[in-house]
Each structure stands twice: as structure tokens, then as C-alpha cells.
Design a protein around this motif. Structure first.
Motif, mmCIF file in Angstrom:
data_model
loop_
_atom_site.group_PDB
_atom_site.id
_atom_site.type_symbol
_atom_site.label_atom_id
_atom_site.label_comp_id
_atom_site.label_asym_id
_atom_site.label_seq_id
_atom_site.Cartn_x
_atom_site.Cartn_y
_atom_site.Cartn_z
ATOM 1 N N ALA A 1 3.030 131.280 10.568
ATOM 2 C CA ALA A 1 1.808 130.547 10.225
ATOM 3 C C ALA A 1 1.845 129.167 10.865
ATOM 4 O O ALA A 1 0.825 128.684 11.389
ATOM 5 C CB ALA A 1 1.672 130.440 8.709
ATOM 6 N N THR B 1 1.396 129.619 14.781
ATOM 7 C CA THR B 1 0.102 130.108 15.272
ATOM 8 C C THR B 1 -1.082 129.404 14.618
ATOM 9 O O THR B 1 -2.215 129.863 14.754
ATOM 10 C CB THR B 1 -0.007 131.629 15.032
ATOM 11 O OG1 THR B 1 0.097 131.895 13.615
ATOM 12 C CG2 THR B 1 1.100 132.371 15.753
ATOM 13 N N ARG B 2 -0.838 128.289 13.924
ATOM 14 C CA ARG B 2 -1.920 127.554 13.259
ATOM 15 C C ARG B 2 -2.927 127.041 14.283
ATOM 16 O O ARG B 2 -2.562 126.543 15.344
ATOM 17 C CB ARG B 2 -1.319 126.386 12.478
ATOM 18 C CG ARG B 2 -2.339 125.521 11.759
ATOM 19 C CD ARG B 2 -1.635 124.521 10.866
ATOM 20 N NE ARG B 2 -0.696 123.698 11.625
ATOM 21 C CZ ARG B 2 -1.038 122.564 12.253
ATOM 22 N NH1 ARG B 2 -2.300 122.140 12.199
ATOM 23 N NH2 ARG B 2 -0.129 121.864 12.902
ATOM 24 N N GLU C 1 1.445 135.416 18.095
ATOM 25 C CA GLU C 1 0.662 136.040 17.024
ATOM 26 C C GLU C 1 0.512 137.539 17.259
ATOM 27 O O GLU C 1 0.678 138.349 16.335
ATOM 28 C CB GLU C 1 -0.719 135.391 16.941
ATOM 29 C CG GLU C 1 -1.610 136.010 15.873
ATOM 30 C CD GLU C 1 -3.002 135.398 15.859
ATOM 31 O OE1 GLU C 1 -3.842 135.900 15.095
ATOM 32 O OE2 GLU C 1 -3.225 134.436 16.612
ATOM 33 N N ARG D 1 1.833 134.963 5.960
ATOM 34 C CA ARG D 1 1.251 134.251 7.105
ATOM 35 C C ARG D 1 -0.254 134.053 6.919
ATOM 36 O O ARG D 1 -0.766 132.942 7.106
ATOM 37 C CB ARG D 1 1.510 135.024 8.398
ATOM 38 C CG ARG D 1 0.823 134.417 9.607
ATOM 39 C CD ARG D 1 1.022 135.226 10.868
ATOM 40 N NE ARG D 1 0.172 134.702 11.935
ATOM 41 C CZ ARG D 1 -1.085 135.073 12.140
ATOM 42 N NH1 ARG D 1 -1.631 136.002 11.353
ATOM 43 N NH2 ARG D 1 -1.791 134.556 13.110
ATOM 44 N N THR E 1 -0.933 131.589 4.090
ATOM 45 C CA THR E 1 -0.547 130.232 4.474
ATOM 46 C C THR E 1 -1.578 129.623 5.422
ATOM 47 O O THR E 1 -1.950 128.447 5.285
ATOM 48 C CB THR E 1 0.840 130.223 5.138
ATOM 49 O OG1 THR E 1 1.798 130.789 4.233
ATOM 50 C CG2 THR E 1 1.272 128.807 5.478
ATOM 51 N N LEU E 2 -2.049 130.416 6.383
ATOM 52 C CA LEU E 2 -3.088 129.926 7.293
ATOM 53 C C LEU E 2 -4.358 129.558 6.525
ATOM 54 O O LEU E 2 -5.028 128.565 6.841
ATOM 55 C CB LEU E 2 -3.406 130.986 8.351
ATOM 56 C CG LEU E 2 -2.342 131.214 9.423
ATOM 57 C CD1 LEU E 2 -2.743 132.366 10.334
ATOM 58 C CD2 LEU E 2 -2.125 129.950 10.244
ATOM 59 N N SER E 3 -4.687 130.359 5.503
ATOM 60 C CA SER E 3 -5.869 130.055 4.694
ATOM 61 C C SER E 3 -5.691 128.748 3.929
ATOM 62 O O SER E 3 -6.610 127.921 3.865
ATOM 63 C CB SER E 3 -6.134 131.206 3.718
ATOM 64 O OG SER E 3 -7.203 130.929 2.857
ATOM 65 N N LEU F 1 -3.701 126.249 4.748
ATOM 66 C CA LEU F 1 -3.621 125.119 5.670
ATOM 67 C C LEU F 1 -4.992 124.602 6.090
ATOM 68 O O LEU F 1 -5.105 123.486 6.599
ATOM 69 C CB LEU F 1 -2.812 125.515 6.916
ATOM 70 C CG LEU F 1 -1.320 125.729 6.704
ATOM 71 C CD1 LEU F 1 -0.656 126.216 7.993
ATOM 72 C CD2 LEU F 1 -0.653 124.457 6.204
ATOM 73 N N GLY F 2 -6.030 125.408 5.884
ATOM 74 C CA GLY F 2 -7.373 124.962 6.222
ATOM 75 C C GLY F 2 -8.083 124.238 5.100
ATOM 76 O O GLY F 2 -9.233 123.811 5.279
ATOM 77 N N TYR G 1 4.355 121.476 3.983
ATOM 78 C CA TYR G 1 4.512 122.924 3.859
ATOM 79 C C TYR G 1 5.215 123.313 2.561
ATOM 80 O O TYR G 1 4.789 124.257 1.876
ATOM 81 C CB TYR G 1 5.304 123.472 5.059
ATOM 82 C CG TYR G 1 4.492 123.544 6.315
ATOM 83 C CD1 TYR G 1 3.560 124.543 6.507
ATOM 84 C CD2 TYR G 1 4.645 122.594 7.324
ATOM 85 C CE1 TYR G 1 2.798 124.613 7.668
ATOM 86 C CE2 TYR G 1 3.899 122.648 8.488
ATOM 87 C CZ TYR G 1 2.977 123.670 8.645
ATOM 88 O OH TYR G 1 2.221 123.731 9.791
#
Length: 329
Positions: A138, A141-142, A150, A214, A217-219, A221-222, A240
Motif C-alpha cells: 500500500a 503503490t500509493r 502493483e 493493501r 490501507t489505500l482507502s 490513506l485517502g 502508518y
């Protein structure tokens, strides 16, 4: 207002949701266990024909069949059998094997440690590998960065998750045990015997869970609170570890808990491939031998294990997100 009244007024609203949450979860657990026990009891009753005759064989003497039926209590009315079954479970009595006459609880007690010896390390491997791996990719590839990484991560995890446990087990045996001779082919012969079955059991769940971590976590981070934390120039490790990971785990545990219960069924397949002396290989033999009380007892153990995992996941979710105890109330 006295000090005691102030303490009660402050702690009461906090304790209320947790008490209500605990009672609801325990109530659901108790009802689920009762349904499971009832289904296990009816398993023998719904078998066509005489289960004792099926287990002992068509050539077994009538006297032996009748004696075994009496020993198992199958000559009693159905309601009495059910009450006797419930009473026996309360005392830890799971019945008696139709073939050997050995108490089912004794067989389970002998075989359960071997299954736990396999399942617990596999569960630890899944958690230790999947969560850091999903978090790492995550981070890498953020924001659409490193498309190649990815694609490689997604393709590999999808492929590994799609392979059934028994095929993974067979492939591991063929390559690492038979061809290279690094590990024992089968049986429980020490620590080295654990390596291949644990990998076979953990590989698929770890692949699925790492993808879930992943994505979640990407969700996270936004979200705005992550941008606020970055604006405060907090170190990346704190962003993090303190903000992203706990929020990602809330959704991850919901899906991961359901997935990890599938590892229970996976132990049956993996134990049979590696001739592991646990409950998985025992239930497979019992089904073939039509030893239904033993199947009953092992099904109950597996079922209660799944329910306990779900209960643990619910509690962990409530700890990570205490607001859920209030929303459900």
C-alpha cells in the motif's frame, strides 16, 4: 453530588454499551452453539437405515448390533436421546465410537493437540506475513505509483489464493520432500514436519488477507485525517502505525475473520495429504468407516472453533472501533 455519584455518572454511559454489546455477542454465541449441537445430533437420526448396522457391517451378529445400539442409547425415544446428548455434552461426554467403543472425548483429546500444533503456527504465519506485506505494498503503490509492483503483487496473490490447499500440499511434498529431500514426506516427526503443512495451510489465506490489507490501507490513506497528520509533519512511521493501520484493520478483520474460518476446513485436507495425526485425518477416516458419533464430536469441535473465531473478531473490532458498540445498541 457525591464522589460516588459522579463516578457512576461518568462510568455508567461508558460501561452500558460494552455490557450490552457483551450480552448480545454471548447470546448469539450461545444460540449458535445450540443450533450446531442440534444439527450434530440430528446427523445420525437423518442417516437412512440403521447407522449402527452401517458402521459394523452387514455381516455383524444381531446381538452385537443390538448391544451397540443400547450402549449408544439409540434404542430410546428421540426426545430422550436428545436430552441425554445435551446432558452428556455438559459433562464433556461426546458419546462413544461405534467401532472401537472408545469415548469420543478421548479420541478428540488425543488428536486435538496435533491439529492445534498445525493450525496455530499457520494462523500466526498468516497474520505476521499478510499484514506487513499488505501495508508495505500500500505504501509502495500509493497514488498510482509503481504500477509494475502493483500488477506483480495482485497477480501473484490472486494466483496463490486460487490454488486449493491440497494441490499446494501435493506440490510442496513432490518438490521439497520427494525431489529435494529437505523435509519429511508425511507424519509428525518433529519441527521439520511442520514446515510444509503450515505453508500449505497458510499460503492461500495469507495471499487473500494481504490483498485486503493493501486495499483497506489505500482507502484509509485517502481520508482527511491522514492528510491532516501529514500536514503536521508527523514521521511517516507514526502516520502508518498510529493512524493508517488501526483504521485499516477495522475493515480487514471483518473480511479476514470470515476468511480465516476457512482454514478450519483447510486443516482436514492438509492433514490427509501429510498423514498428520490430527482431527482432520481422523474425521476423514471416520466418515469412510461410518463411525458417526466420532464424526459428530469432531464436527462439534470444528464448529465451536469457527464460532469462537467469529466471537474473537467481533471483540477485536469493538476494541478498535468502540463506536460500533453504541451504533448496535
Amino acid at each position: 453530588m457525591t464522589e460516588t455519584a459522579v463516578t457512576t455518572a461518568v462510568s455508567g454511559p461508558r460501561a452500558g454499551p460494552w455490557l450490552s454489546f457483551g450480552l448480545r455477542r454471548l447470546g448469539r454465541f450461545a444460540v449458535s452453539v445450540w443450533v450446531l449441537v442440534t444439527m450434530a445430533f440430528l446427523m445420525i437420526q437423518l442417516i437412512p437405515g440403521d447407522p449402527v448396522r452401517a458402521a459394523l457391517g452387514l455381516t455383524a451378529p444381531v446381538e452385537l448390533v443390538n448391544a451397540r445400539r443400547a450402549a449408544l442409547g439409540l434404542d430410546h425415544p428421540l426426545w430422550q436421546q436428545y436430552l441425554d446428548y445435551l446432558g452428556g455434552l455438559v459433562r464433556g461426554d461426546f458419546g462413544t465410537s461405534m467401532l472401537s467403543g472408545v469415548p469420543v472425548s478421548q479420541v478428540i483429546g488425543d488428536r486435538l493437540p496435533a491439529t492445534l500444533e498445525l493450525a496455530v503456527p499457520a494462523f500466526v504465519v498468516v497474520i505476521v506475513v499478510a499484514i506487513p506485506l499488505g501495508l508495505l505494498f500500500a505504501m509502495l503503490t500509493r497514488g498510482g505509483r509503481r504500477r509494475g509492483s502493483e500488477l506483480a503483487f495482485t497477480s501473484t496473490t490472486v494466483l496463490l489464493a486460487a490454488i486449493p490447499e491440497f494441490l499446494v500440499a501435493v506440490a510442496l511434498v513432490a518438490f521439497f520432500a520427494v525431489r529435494l529431500g529437505w523435509f519429511p514426506v508425511a507424519g509428525s516427526e518433529g519441527t521439520t514436519s511442520l514446515v510444509l503443512p503450515v505453508i500449505a495451510l497458510a499460503l492461500g489465506p495469507a495471499s487473500v488477507l494481504s490483498r485486503i490489507v493493501r486495499v483497506e490501507t489505500l482507502s484509509v490513506l485517502g481520508n482527511d485525517f491522514i492528510r491532516t497528520a501529514r500536514a503536521k509533519r508527523l514521521p511517516a512511521r507514526l502516520v502508518y502505525a498510529r493512524h493508517a493501520l488501526p483504521n485499516a484493520l477495522t475493515a480487514t478483520l471483518t473480511l479476514g475473520g470470515m476468511m480465516l474460518t476457512g482454514m478450519v476446513a483447510g486443516t482436514v485436507l492438509v492433514e490427509n495429504v501429510f498423514a498428520w495425526p490430527g482431527l482432520g485425518s481422523t474425521i476423514a477416516q471416520s466418515i469412510l468407516q461410518k463411525d458417526y458419533p466420532l464424526v459428530q464430536g469432531i464436527v462439534l469441535v470444528y464448529g465451536v472453533g469457527v464460532l469462537l473465531v467469529n466471537l474473537l473478531v467481533d471483540v477485536l473490532l469493538a476494541v478498535l472501533d468502540p463506536r460500533s458498540t453504541i451504533r448496535e445498541g
